[in-house]
Design a protein around this motif. Structure first.
Motif, PDB file in Angstrom:
ATOM      1  N   LEU A 121       0.829  -1.205   0.000  1.00 31.97           N
ATOM      2  CA  LEU A 121       0.000   0.000   0.000  1.00 31.97           C
ATOM      3  C   LEU A 121       0.866   1.258   0.000  1.00 31.97           C
ATOM      4  CD1 LEU A 121      -1.789  -2.060   2.356  1.00 31.97           C
ATOM      5  CD2 LEU A 121      -3.395  -0.456   1.363  1.00 31.97           C
ATOM      6  N   GLN A 122       2.045   1.168  -0.590  1.00 29.31           N
ATOM      7  CA  GLN A 122       2.916   2.323  -0.671  1.00 29.31           C
ATOM      8  C   GLN A 122       2.424   3.267  -1.779  1.00 29.31           C
ATOM      9  OE1 GLN A 122       7.283   0.923   0.293  1.00 29.31           O
ATOM     10  NE2 GLN A 122       6.342  -0.558  -1.088  1.00 29.31           N
ATOM     11  N   ASP A 123       3.098   4.414  -1.886  1.00 25.46           N
ATOM     12  CA  ASP A 123       2.678   5.343  -2.928  1.00 25.46           C
ATOM     13  C   ASP A 123       3.032   4.782  -4.302  1.00 25.46           C
ATOM     14  OD1 ASP A 123       5.406   5.635  -2.907  1.00 25.46           O
ATOM     15  OD2 ASP A 123       5.396   7.687  -2.185  1.00 25.46           O
ATOM     16  N   LEU A 162       3.077   0.068   4.078  1.00 22.85           N
ATOM     17  CA  LEU A 162       2.252   1.275   4.060  1.00 22.85           C
ATOM     18  C   LEU A 162       3.101   2.537   4.115  1.00 22.85           C
ATOM     19  CD1 LEU A 162       0.535  -0.887   6.265  1.00 22.85           C
ATOM     20  CD2 LEU A 162      -1.182   0.735   5.533  1.00 22.85           C
ATOM     21  N   SER A 163       4.368   2.422   3.749  1.00 23.20           N
ATOM     22  CA  SER A 163       5.250   3.595   3.809  1.00 23.20           C
ATOM     23  C   SER A 163       4.709   4.707   2.928  1.00 23.20           C
ATOM     24  CB  SER A 163       6.661   3.207   3.355  1.00 23.20           C
ATOM     25  OG  SER A 163       7.230   2.270   4.254  1.00 23.20           O
ATOM     26  N   GLY A 164       4.587   5.899   3.521  1.00 23.17           N
ATOM     27  CA  GLY A 164       4.096   7.054   2.786  1.00 23.17           C
ATOM     28  C   GLY A 164       2.589   7.109   2.648  1.00 23.17           C
ATOM     29  N   ALA A 180       4.670  -4.625   9.984  1.00 21.03           N
ATOM     30  CA  ALA A 180       4.216  -3.690   8.958  1.00 21.03           C
ATOM     31  C   ALA A 180       5.194  -2.527   8.821  1.00 21.03           C
ATOM     32  CB  ALA A 180       2.820  -3.170   9.286  1.00 21.03           C
ATOM     33  N   ARG A 181       5.349  -2.043   7.613  1.00 26.08           N
ATOM     34  CA  ARG A 181       6.220  -0.899   7.368  1.00 26.08           C
ATOM     35  C   ARG A 181       5.358   0.346   7.189  1.00 26.08           C
ATOM     36  NH1 ARG A 181      10.113  -3.157   2.756  1.00 26.08           N
ATOM     37  NH2 ARG A 181       8.790  -4.979   2.828  1.00 26.08           N
ATOM     38  N   LEU A 182       5.497   1.261   8.132  1.00 24.71           N
ATOM     39  CA  LEU A 182       4.715   2.493   8.136  1.00 24.71           C
ATOM     40  C   LEU A 182       5.640   3.705   8.119  1.00 24.71           C
ATOM     41  CD1 LEU A 182       2.508   0.904  10.797  1.00 24.71           C
ATOM     42  CD2 LEU A 182       1.414   2.029   8.873  1.00 24.71           C
ATOM     43  N   ILE A 183       6.763   3.562   7.441  1.00 25.01           N
ATOM     44  CA  ILE A 183       7.755   4.638   7.382  1.00 25.01           C
ATOM     45  C   ILE A 183       7.137   5.871   6.729  1.00 25.01           C
ATOM     46  CG2 ILE A 183      10.033   5.295   6.503  1.00 25.01           C
ATOM     47  CD1 ILE A 183      10.637   2.219   6.411  1.00 25.01           C
TER      48      ILE A 183
END
Length: 437
Positions: A121-123, A162-164, A180-183
């Motif tokens: 779900l990244q940009d 979910l970064s960005g 999860a990656r939420l950077i």
């Protein structure tokens, strides 16, 4: 470079009947049947249509409009939903394992109980050809994934990227977000109450004003995470919550031996075990321990191995047993009022009433308990009190519920059939299987 870019074009609108034909051929393709074909629905307008419960794994929905579409229970594993418009879509209980949702808009969508394991779900970016006078130029539009106001409560976001992402006012209550990656994600005013963020990366994330009450943040990376105004009350971190083990009068191993002696001698020797308010997470395995009549009100057993333990008539009101292993444990007559057991393993656990003598029996009290996504396969719950219990998405396959009081219980998405509820008290309960009044 221009040849590799997607050209923006007007979306093609199709009818429900046409969509059903495409889905049928895709399902034939998935089952290796003659005449099947993979669904390629890129740049189509499917807004408001129904795809509920269908198998669309590996389908291509690049830049497709699915706003307000019905995708409840749809299988979209490994599907391409790149830059998709899923605003206000119903994705409750959908499976989106390893789905490509980069740059997608999920604003206001309902993903309650959805499985987004390892989803992206990244940009993302879309490129379109535009004319500038007589010259054709590429216009690149960068899109962050938009999850604003979406409902992802009880969703599985393990290892999701979910970064960005923009997730303002998004509801992640009780979501499983391990790893999860939420950077740099924008989580301002989001609700993450009870979310399991174990090992998640929130580096540079903006969580100002977010509610993280009771969230699990053990092993989480929070470098430069903005938390001004965030509510972290009751959150579990790597630091002890409540009272640490070293506040006990003796080492826990000694107390366990004394308790077993107390139980075996009917109180004539040893001493009872009281772990009320203690954070037991650092105690190691308690598998097969004698914990009969243990008092542990408000204690924290998150992720603790209690498999095969004897905890008959234990007092564990308000305890945190999320993710704990209670498989094959003897829990007859236990008091778990208002305890948290989301994602706990209770396969084969015995939660029946405890017969004291010919006239006295102590039923297990699970009133107000939260057991979302708990595995109760083959568990025994005869005459158990489950008034107001939240059993959403719990697996109750082959569980014995004869005589159980499920008044006002929540059974939305729970795995069980109506025959299991014969003889159970169901007044005011919701989410019942079809055919159960």
């Amino acid at each position: 470079m221009a040849r590799t870019m997607m050209e923006r074009r007007q979306l093609v609108r199709i009818t429900q009947d046409q969509l059903d034909q495409v889905i049928e051929r895709h399902e034939m393709f998935r089952n290796a049947r003659a005449g099947g074909a993979r669904a390629v629905l890129s740049h189509f307008d499917l807004s408001g249509l129904s795809l509920a419960g269908r198998d669309l794994a590996h389908a291509d929905f690049t830049a497709t409009a699915l706003s307000a579409a019905d995708l409840a229970g749809t299988v979209l594993d490994c599907a391409t939903l790149y830059a998709c418009d899923l605003r206000q879509a119903d994705l409750t209980g959908a499976s989106l394992v390893k789905a490509d949702l980069r740059g997608a808009s999920l604003r206001g969508a309902d993903l309650t109980g959805a499985n987004l394991f390892d989803a992206d779900l990244q940009d993302g970016s879309l490129a379109s050809k535009q004319k500038d006078g007589g010259t054709v130029v590429l216009a690149i539009e960068k899109r962050p994934s938009d999850l604003q106001w979406a409902n992802l409560s009880n969703a599985n976001l393990t290892n999701a990227r979910l970064s960005g992402a923009v997730a303002l006012h998004t509801d992640f209550s009780d979501a499983v977000m391990r790893g999860a990656r939420l950077i740099r994600a924008n989580l301002r005013n989001a609700t993450l109450n009870g979310a399991i963020l174990e090992g998640a990366d929130l580096s540079g994330a903006d969580a100002r004003g977010a509610s993280l009450r009771g969230a699990v943040l053990t092993g989480a990376t929070m470098t430069l995470t903005e938390l001004a105004g965030a509510d972290l009350s009751g959150a579990l971190t790597d630091r002890p919550a409540g009272k640490p083990l070293d506040t006990l009068p003796r080492p826990l191993a000694d107390l366990l031996k004394q308790h077993a002696l107390w139980v075996g001698s009917a109180g004539q020797e040893g001493m009872p075990l009281d772990l009320s308010g203690i954070d037991v997470r650092g105690a190691g395995s308690l598998s097969r321990q004698c914990l009969t009549r243990m008092v542990a009100c408000g204690a924290i057993f998150y992720g603790v191995d209690l498999s095969g333990a004897q905890i008959q008539v234990g007092q564990l009101q308000d305890a945190d047993l999320r993710g704990a292993d209670l498989s094959a444990a003897d829990l007859r007559g236990i008091n778990l009022r208002n305890a948290k057991l989301n994602n706990a393993d209770l396969r084969g656990a015995n939660l029946d009433f405890l017969q004291i003598d010919e006239t006295r029996a102590v039923p297990s009290d699970l009133s107000g308990i939260r057991m979302r996504y708990a595995d109760l396969t083959g568990a025994r719950l005869t005459r158990a009190k489950l008034v107001g219990a939240d059993l959403s998405f719990a697996d109750l396959s082959q569980a014995d519920l004869r005589g159980a009081d499920l008044g006002r219980a929540i059974l939305t998405g729970a795995k069980l059939d109506r025959t299991q509820l014969a003889g159970a008290m169901l007044e005011g309960s919701t989410g019942l299987p079809p055919g159960v009044a």
